[in-house]
Write a protein that holds these residues in place. Structure first.
Motif, PDB file in Angstrom:
ATOM      1  N   ALA A 153     -10.267  -6.304   2.173  1.00  0.00           N
ATOM      2  CA  ALA A 153      -9.666  -5.480   3.146  1.00  0.00           C
ATOM      3  C   ALA A 153      -8.997  -6.107   4.253  1.00  0.00           C
ATOM      4  CB  ALA A 153     -11.078  -4.591   3.520  1.00  0.00           C
ATOM      5  N   LEU A 154      -9.648  -7.036   4.669  1.00  0.00           N
ATOM      6  CA  LEU A 154      -9.212  -8.221   5.833  1.00  0.00           C
ATOM      7  C   LEU A 154      -7.881  -8.512   5.603  1.00  0.00           C
ATOM      8  CD1 LEU A 154      -9.667  -9.418   8.659  1.00  0.00           C
ATOM      9  CD2 LEU A 154     -11.011 -11.218   7.468  1.00  0.00           C
ATOM     10  N   PHE A 155      -7.790  -9.184   4.406  1.00  0.00           N
ATOM     11  CA  PHE A 155      -6.418  -9.652   3.876  1.00  0.00           C
ATOM     12  C   PHE A 155      -5.275  -8.645   4.111  1.00  0.00           C
ATOM     13  CE2 PHE A 155      -8.806 -12.623   0.670  1.00  0.00           C
ATOM     14  CZ  PHE A 155      -9.293 -13.288   1.802  1.00  0.00           C
ATOM     15  N   CYS A 156      -5.754  -7.300   3.704  1.00  0.00           N
ATOM     16  CA  CYS A 156      -4.749  -6.313   3.582  1.00  0.00           C
ATOM     17  C   CYS A 156      -4.381  -6.039   5.221  1.00  0.00           C
ATOM     18  CB  CYS A 156      -5.256  -5.081   2.879  1.00  0.00           C
ATOM     19  SG  CYS A 156      -5.501  -5.241   1.118  1.00  0.00           S
ATOM     20  N   ALA A 157      -5.559  -5.883   5.917  1.00  0.00           N
ATOM     21  CA  ALA A 157      -5.216  -5.559   7.310  1.00  0.00           C
ATOM     22  C   ALA A 157      -4.392  -6.659   7.980  1.00  0.00           C
ATOM     23  CB  ALA A 157      -6.667  -5.370   8.064  1.00  0.00           C
ATOM     24  N   ALA A 158      -4.702  -7.661   7.704  1.00  0.00           N
ATOM     25  CA  ALA A 158      -3.818  -8.844   8.350  1.00  0.00           C
ATOM     26  C   ALA A 158      -2.445  -8.720   7.974  1.00  0.00           C
ATOM     27  CB  ALA A 158      -4.584 -10.330   8.047  1.00  0.00           C
ATOM     28  N   ALA A 159      -2.106  -8.600   6.656  1.00  0.00           N
ATOM     29  CA  ALA A 159      -0.810  -8.717   5.978  1.00  0.00           C
ATOM     30  C   ALA A 159      -0.089  -7.382   6.666  1.00  0.00           C
ATOM     31  CB  ALA A 159      -0.813  -8.375   4.706  1.00  0.00           C
ATOM     32  N   LEU A 160      -0.823  -6.321   6.837  1.00  0.00           N
ATOM     33  CA  LEU A 160      -0.082  -5.086   7.408  1.00  0.00           C
ATOM     34  C   LEU A 160       0.279  -5.364   8.822  1.00  0.00           C
ATOM     35  CD1 LEU A 160       0.824  -2.283   6.261  1.00  0.00           C
ATOM     36  CD2 LEU A 160      -1.506  -1.493   7.076  1.00  0.00           C
ATOM     37  N   ALA A 161      -0.929  -5.922   9.640  1.00  0.00           N
ATOM     38  CA  ALA A 161      -0.552  -6.082  11.296  1.00  0.00           C
ATOM     39  C   ALA A 161       0.530  -7.076  11.380  1.00  0.00           C
ATOM     40  CB  ALA A 161      -1.871  -6.360  11.597  1.00  0.00           C
ATOM     41  N   LEU A 162       0.788  -7.799  10.507  1.00  0.00           N
ATOM     42  CA  LEU A 162       1.753  -9.085  10.642  1.00  0.00           C
ATOM     43  C   LEU A 162       2.998  -8.699   9.873  1.00  0.00           C
ATOM     44  CD1 LEU A 162      -0.557 -12.103  10.408  1.00  0.00           C
ATOM     45  CD2 LEU A 162       0.294 -11.271  12.522  1.00  0.00           C
ATOM     46  N   ALA A 163       3.252  -7.638   9.255  1.00  0.00           N
ATOM     47  CA  ALA A 163       4.485  -7.209   8.687  1.00  0.00           C
ATOM     48  C   ALA A 163       5.722  -7.498   9.500  1.00  0.00           C
ATOM     49  CB  ALA A 163       4.232  -5.918   8.142  1.00  0.00           C
ATOM     50  N   PRO A 164       6.658  -8.270   8.960  1.00  0.00           N
ATOM     51  CA  PRO A 164       7.688  -8.434  10.127  1.00  0.00           C
ATOM     52  C   PRO A 164       8.694  -7.401  10.263  1.00  0.00           C
ATOM     53  CG  PRO A 164       7.922  -9.767   7.853  1.00  0.00           C
ATOM     54  CD  PRO A 164       6.660  -9.084   7.807  1.00  0.00           C
ATOM     55  N   GLU A 165       8.790  -6.483   9.168  1.00  0.00           N
ATOM     56  CA  GLU A 165       9.874  -5.343   9.240  1.00  0.00           C
ATOM     57  C   GLU A 165       9.315  -4.114   9.665  1.00  0.00           C
ATOM     58  OE1 GLU A 165      12.549  -5.599   5.920  1.00  0.00           O
ATOM     59  OE2 GLU A 165      12.650  -7.633   6.192  1.00  0.00           O
ATOM     60  N   GLY A 166       7.765  -3.969   9.972  1.00  0.00           N
ATOM     61  CA  GLY A 166       7.244  -2.542  10.324  1.00  0.00           C
ATOM     62  C   GLY A 166       6.559  -1.960   9.089  1.00  0.00           C
ATOM     63  N   VAL A 167       5.740  -0.945   9.435  1.00  0.00           N
ATOM     64  CA  VAL A 167       5.323  -0.308   8.292  1.00  0.00           C
ATOM     65  C   VAL A 167       5.406   1.250   8.427  1.00  0.00           C
ATOM     66  CG1 VAL A 167       3.262  -2.175   8.267  1.00  0.00           C
ATOM     67  CG2 VAL A 167       2.904   0.049   9.943  1.00  0.00           C
ATOM     68  N   ALA A 168       4.713   1.970   7.446  1.00  0.00           N
ATOM     69  CA  ALA A 168       4.926   3.318   7.431  1.00  0.00           C
ATOM     70  C   ALA A 168       4.211   4.120   8.660  1.00  0.00           C
ATOM     71  CB  ALA A 168       4.380   3.990   6.238  1.00  0.00           C
ATOM     72  N   SER A 169       4.459   4.997   8.873  1.00  0.00           N
ATOM     73  CA  SER A 169       4.050   5.842  10.046  1.00  0.00           C
ATOM     74  C   SER A 169       2.448   6.150   9.938  1.00  0.00           C
ATOM     75  CB  SER A 169       4.854   7.235  10.460  1.00  0.00           C
ATOM     76  OG  SER A 169       4.855   7.942   9.391  1.00  0.00           O
ATOM     77  N   ASP A 170       2.036   6.253   8.694  1.00  0.00           N
ATOM     78  CA  ASP A 170       0.741   6.810   8.284  1.00  0.00           C
ATOM     79  C   ASP A 170      -0.040   5.322   7.857  1.00  0.00           C
ATOM     80  OD1 ASP A 170       2.104   6.747   6.110  1.00  0.00           O
ATOM     81  OD2 ASP A 170       1.056   8.535   5.314  1.00  0.00           O
ATOM     82  N   ALA A 171       0.319   4.274   8.330  1.00  0.00           N
ATOM     83  CA  ALA A 171       0.083   3.134   7.388  1.00  0.00           C
ATOM     84  C   ALA A 171      -1.624   2.905   7.561  1.00  0.00           C
ATOM     85  CB  ALA A 171       0.677   1.764   8.348  1.00  0.00           C
ATOM     86  N   TRP A 172      -2.065   3.282   8.336  1.00  0.00           N
ATOM     87  CA  TRP A 172      -3.537   3.110   8.466  1.00  0.00           C
ATOM     88  C   TRP A 172      -4.470   4.386   8.194  1.00  0.00           C
ATOM     89  CZ3 TRP A 172      -4.857  -1.752   9.047  1.00  0.00           C
ATOM     90  CH2 TRP A 172      -3.829  -2.841   9.649  1.00  0.00           C
ATOM     91  N   ARG A 173      -3.942   5.210   7.543  1.00  0.00           N
ATOM     92  CA  ARG A 173      -4.482   6.537   7.226  1.00  0.00           C
ATOM     93  C   ARG A 173      -5.692   6.325   6.216  1.00  0.00           C
ATOM     94  NH1 ARG A 173      -2.072  12.007   3.921  1.00  0.00           N
ATOM     95  NH2 ARG A 173      -3.746  13.273   4.848  1.00  0.00           N
ATOM     96  N   TYR A 174      -6.799   6.783   6.393  1.00  0.00           N
ATOM     97  CA  TYR A 174      -7.927   6.621   5.587  1.00  0.00           C
ATOM     98  C   TYR A 174      -8.358   5.157   5.563  1.00  0.00           C
ATOM     99  CZ  TYR A 174      -6.885  11.375   3.778  1.00  0.00           C
ATOM    100  OH  TYR A 174      -6.544  12.610   3.839  1.00  0.00           O
ATOM    101  N   ALA A 175      -7.966   4.341   6.395  1.00  0.00           N
ATOM    102  CA  ALA A 175      -8.518   3.013   6.332  1.00  0.00           C
ATOM    103  C   ALA A 175      -9.966   2.759   6.256  1.00  0.00           C
ATOM    104  CB  ALA A 175      -7.992   2.160   7.675  1.00  0.00           C
TER     105      ALA A 175
END
Length: 255
Positions: free
Chosen positions: A112-134
């Motif tokens: 989960a930490l790997f996923c969270a870090a990758a998402l937080a550091l995504a260079p081109e942004g993420v979906a608007s509901d990226a953290w839903r049900y995290a």
């Protein structure tokens, strides 16, 4: 009163710590842990780079990351079970199962930490509901790895060959999933009988009461059931003639 052998830890906590140490006590076991974690990390990084920003969510990363890690997670459970097979009187089941669950939970949390870090550091942004049900997905990842590790323990108790048990931990669950899916009349049974069906539900993040009941059924079959059958097979060996159990044999090189 039976004398405690030098190799048998005194209490439950000591026995659990001993099982945790055994989990990383040899170079092959440390390599297995490293490969499992690297598999999750590299998958999270690769998916972040390959997924369009408007589709990039925590759930989209967690499903493949935790699923791939769960392929390797049973292998250490198999090795811990083989410790029980070699010395059933000196290696205790309950502390071994607790150590198994703790280590599996750690793998799930790191995934989960790997996923969270990758998402937080995504260079081109993420979906608007990226953290839903995290939060639910983090819990789901932990439960996925716990069941996967218990499958390894159960198969390790039943099968003396590490290679055969490792292959069985992949082929049996996925084979049953595919077999039930091929026959329309029994396809709904997959949710009650196969780990992969519950993995999909857990890592979607929005579990219904019915889906929780299905996960419990899978846990009882693949986790509790396999372990119980394996221990039933070992019991006659450990109790034979009331003789003392031998000291734990050293691991073979392929462990």
């Amino acid at each position: 009163m039976r004398r405690r052998t030098e190799s048998t830890p005194a209490g439950f906590g000591a026995a659990t710590r001993a099982a945790l140490r055994r989990s990383a006590g040899t170079k092959p076991r440390r390599w297995l842990i490293t490969i499992t974690l690297l598999l999750g990390l590299l998958t999270a990084v690769a998916l972040t780079a390959a997924t369009p920003p408007d589709e990039l969510t925590f759930a989209a990363l967690a499903h493949p990351v935790q699923s791939l890690m769960s392929v390797a997670v049973p292998f250490l459970g198999i090795l811990l079970a083989h410790d029980l097979r070699r010395s059933p009187g000196n290696v205790r089941l309950a502390p071994t199962l607790l150590a198994t669950a703790l280590l599996a939970a750690a793998v799930g949390l790191l995934g989960a930490l790997f996923c969270a870090a990758a998402l937080a550091l995504a260079p081109e942004g993420v979906a608007s509901d990226a953290w839903r049900y995290a939060g639910n997905i983090v819990l789901g990842g932990v439960l996925v790895q716990v069941v996967a590790r218990l499958i390894g323990v159960g198969l390790g108790l039943l099968l003396s060959s590490f290679v055969v048990a490792a292959l069985a931990s992949i082929v049996l669950p996925l084979g049953l999933y595919g077999l039930l899916g091929a026959v329309g009349a029994v396809r709904p049974a997959r949710a009650w009988l196969t780990p992969y069906a519950t993995v999909q539900n857990l890592l979607a993040g929005d579990m219904s009461l019915l889906e929780w009941a299905q996960w419990v059924a899978v846990l009882l079959i693949w986790g509790v059931g396999l372990t119980a059958v394996g221990m039933a097979r070992l019991r006659p060996q450990g109790a034979a003639a009331g003789s003392p159990t031998p000291a734990t044999a050293p691991e073979r090189s392929h462990h």
